[in-house]
Design an enzyme around this catalytic site. Structure first.
Site, short mmCIF file in Angstrom:
data_model
loop_
_atom_site.label_atom_id
_atom_site.label_comp_id
_atom_site.label_asym_id
_atom_site.label_seq_id
_atom_site.Cartn_x
_atom_site.Cartn_y
_atom_site.Cartn_z
N CYS A 163 28.57 70.77 37.36
CA CYS A 163 27.22 70.98 37.88
C CYS A 163 27.18 71.63 39.26
O CYS A 163 26.11 71.90 39.79
CB CYS A 163 26.48 69.64 37.92
SG CYS A 163 26.52 68.80 36.32
N HIS A 303 20.39 67.72 45.17
CA HIS A 303 20.97 67.71 43.82
C HIS A 303 20.04 66.90 42.91
O HIS A 303 19.75 67.33 41.80
CB HIS A 303 22.37 67.13 43.84
CG HIS A 303 23.10 67.24 42.55
ND1 HIS A 303 23.30 68.45 41.91
CD2 HIS A 303 23.67 66.30 41.75
CE1 HIS A 303 23.98 68.25 40.79
NE2 HIS A 303 24.20 66.96 40.67
N GLU A 314 23.01 60.11 47.11
CA GLU A 314 22.69 61.33 47.84
C GLU A 314 21.78 61.02 49.02
O GLU A 314 21.95 61.57 50.11
CB GLU A 314 22.03 62.38 46.93
CG GLU A 314 21.79 63.70 47.66
CD GLU A 314 21.26 64.81 46.77
OE1 GLU A 314 21.23 65.98 47.22
OE2 GLU A 314 20.87 64.53 45.62
N LYS A 335 14.80 69.71 40.06
CA LYS A 335 15.19 69.26 38.72
C LYS A 335 14.11 68.40 38.08
O LYS A 335 14.13 68.19 36.87
CB LYS A 335 16.51 68.49 38.78
CG LYS A 335 17.74 69.34 39.06
CD LYS A 335 19.01 68.50 38.99
CE LYS A 335 20.26 69.32 39.26
NZ LYS A 335 20.42 69.68 40.68
N HIS A 340 18.12 69.42 34.46
CA HIS A 340 19.43 69.69 35.05
C HIS A 340 20.14 70.74 34.20
O HIS A 340 20.60 70.45 33.10
CB HIS A 340 20.25 68.39 35.11
CG HIS A 340 21.50 68.51 35.91
ND1 HIS A 340 21.96 69.71 36.42
CD2 HIS A 340 22.43 67.57 36.26
CE1 HIS A 340 23.09 69.50 37.07
NE2 HIS A 340 23.39 68.22 36.98
N PHE A 399 30.67 66.62 38.01
CA PHE A 399 31.67 65.70 37.47
C PHE A 399 33.05 66.08 38.01
O PHE A 399 33.35 67.25 38.27
CB PHE A 399 31.69 65.76 35.94
CG PHE A 399 30.56 65.02 35.27
CD1 PHE A 399 29.65 64.27 35.99
CD2 PHE A 399 30.43 65.05 33.89
CE1 PHE A 399 28.62 63.59 35.36
CE2 PHE A 399 29.42 64.37 33.24
CZ PHE A 399 28.51 63.63 33.97
#
Length: 413
Positions: A163, A303, A314, A335, A340, A399
């Site tokens: 991502c 994010h 975050e 998002k 996403h 990830f």
């Protein structure tokens, strides 16, 4: 002396629109791109919705024979790159082609091609697999096809950092131009992973929202009732140029890219670091690279995936990076509208960050209804905010604990 690098072109294909203008207008209205999945039968699936691209026809810009040889993520990348090139007015010829490159990343490549050809293999044997399967599916073919289409003979590459891939592509392109290995780069991310296997896999991990009764309310970053992300797709591409190269041809400059950071959590393959250390360090590195103080950042495109842990940690990382100033910062997660888009997310959100600077309006976090005590920042709730800022920071985390952070600034001589 590091060479200055500016943004001269923008291109988008998103669940909210198939170009920059329609997508940006949808974001400022607070429109969700989520709906029930149309690509396949979801009867047996626990998650029945996604943020799919709508009314997109690759034959609007590709010949049928060309389109058949490409995966859907490459179709998206070509559409967004064509738009970005048109916006920039960049002309490629023998005099400059070797100094203009392509860096378009993806988390997965074309998952549709992988599933479709695997089904053919099982049903009919190896002779049924298409000769176009490999060129359709592998991650670097979006960059490769864009390079061929526009005659770009400079660096031609891609990363597959989940991502964070789109943001890494832009940050690495910034470095390539900064050090003199190219004068311009077509860069960003593309993804087409809304497939049965992909949705089943993310659902099995319990990463996806299961709010099947109301998909448009499912992506709700920082909200106390968030229950997972909504998978999206698309492409976000920008044109980066060395400042003097852009000025010499009279290019319109949208923004300057000022800073880039990378870090690793070294914590877990999928879960974010509960101390927020990785995101904190990547923001600190980008701020240091930009040569500014934390207090000069005016807006963060977070994010903000809408998963319980990501949004919490975050937020913690922002507090650790900015201290008391964190509460004065405008933060939002787009998002909430686009879903996403995995490897495309960093490219798409870079475009949004640049537009926020250029248009003096900050996009909202929609679906925010119930405050979470762990998420207590200024998240630009539900409505866009007209506000001029000088620096914008965009976060992308992937990830494997890979993190990227981009900083854009208002361009000034």
């Amino acid at each position: 002396m590091k060479r200055r690098v500016v943004v001269t072109g923008l291109g988008l294909v998103t669940p909210c629109g198939n170009d920059v203008a329609s997508t940006w207008a949808a974001l400022l209205r607070g429109d969700s791109g989520a709906d029930y999945i149309k690509k396949f039968d979801t009867e047996k699936f626990s998650v029945k919705f996604a943020c799919e691209i709508k009314n997109f026809d690759p034959l609007n810009f590709l010949e049928k024979k060309e389109a058949r040889r490409m995966g859907a993520f490459t179709h998206f990348a070509i559409a967004a790159s064509d738009e970005a090139m048109k916006h920039s007015g960049l002309k490629v010829d023998d005099s400059n082609a070797e100094m203009i490159g392509t860096y378009i990343s993806s988390g997965i490549g074309d998952f549709w091609a992988i599933e479709r050809e695997h089904d053919k293999l099982l049903a009919g044997g190896p002779d049924r697999v298409s000769p176009f399967f490999i060129p359709q599916s592998i991650v670097n073919l979006a960059a490769g096809n864009v390079s061929i289409r526009h005659g770009l003979k400079g660096p031609n590459t891609a990363t597959a950092t989940a991502c964070a891939a789109g943001a890494h592509a832009i940050g690495d392109s910034f470095r390539i131009i900064e050090r003199g290995d190219a004068d311009a780069m077509v860069c960003g991310g593309a993804e087409s992973a809304i497939t049965p296997m992909s949705v089943a896999g993310f659902a099995s991990m319990r990463a996806l929202s299961t709010r099947n009764d109301d998909p448009t309310k499912a992506s709700r970053p920082f909200d106390a009732e968030r229950d997972g992300f909504v998978i999206g797709e698309g492409a976000g591409i920008i044109i980066l140029e060395e400042l003097e190269f852009a000025k010499a041809r009279g290019a319109k400059i949208y923004a300057e890219i000022a800073g880039y950071g990378m870090s690793g959590d070294a914590f877990h393959i999928t879960a974010p670091d509960e101390t927020g250390s990785g995101p904190m360090r990547v923001m600190q590195k980008a701020i240091k690279d930009a040569g500014i103080t934390p207090e000069q950042i005016g807006y963060i495109n977070a994010h903000g995936t809408s998963t319980p842990y990501n949004d919490k940690f975050e937020t913690l990382a922002i507090k650790k990076t900015f201290g008391d100033y964190a509460y004065k910062l405008a933060v939002s997660s787009t998002k909430s509208m686009t879903g996403h888009a995995l490897g495309a997310a960093g490219g798409i959100e870079a475009v949004f960050s640049i537009l926020a600077l250029h248009e003096n309006v900050l996009p909202p976090t929609i679906n925010y209804e119930f405050p979470d005590p762990d998420c207590d920042l200024d998240y630009i709730v539900n409505e866009a905010r007209h506000q001029a800022v000088e620096y914008v920071l965009s976060n992308s985390f992937g990830f494997g604990g890979t993190n990227a952070c981009l900083i854009f600034k208002r361009y000034a001589e």
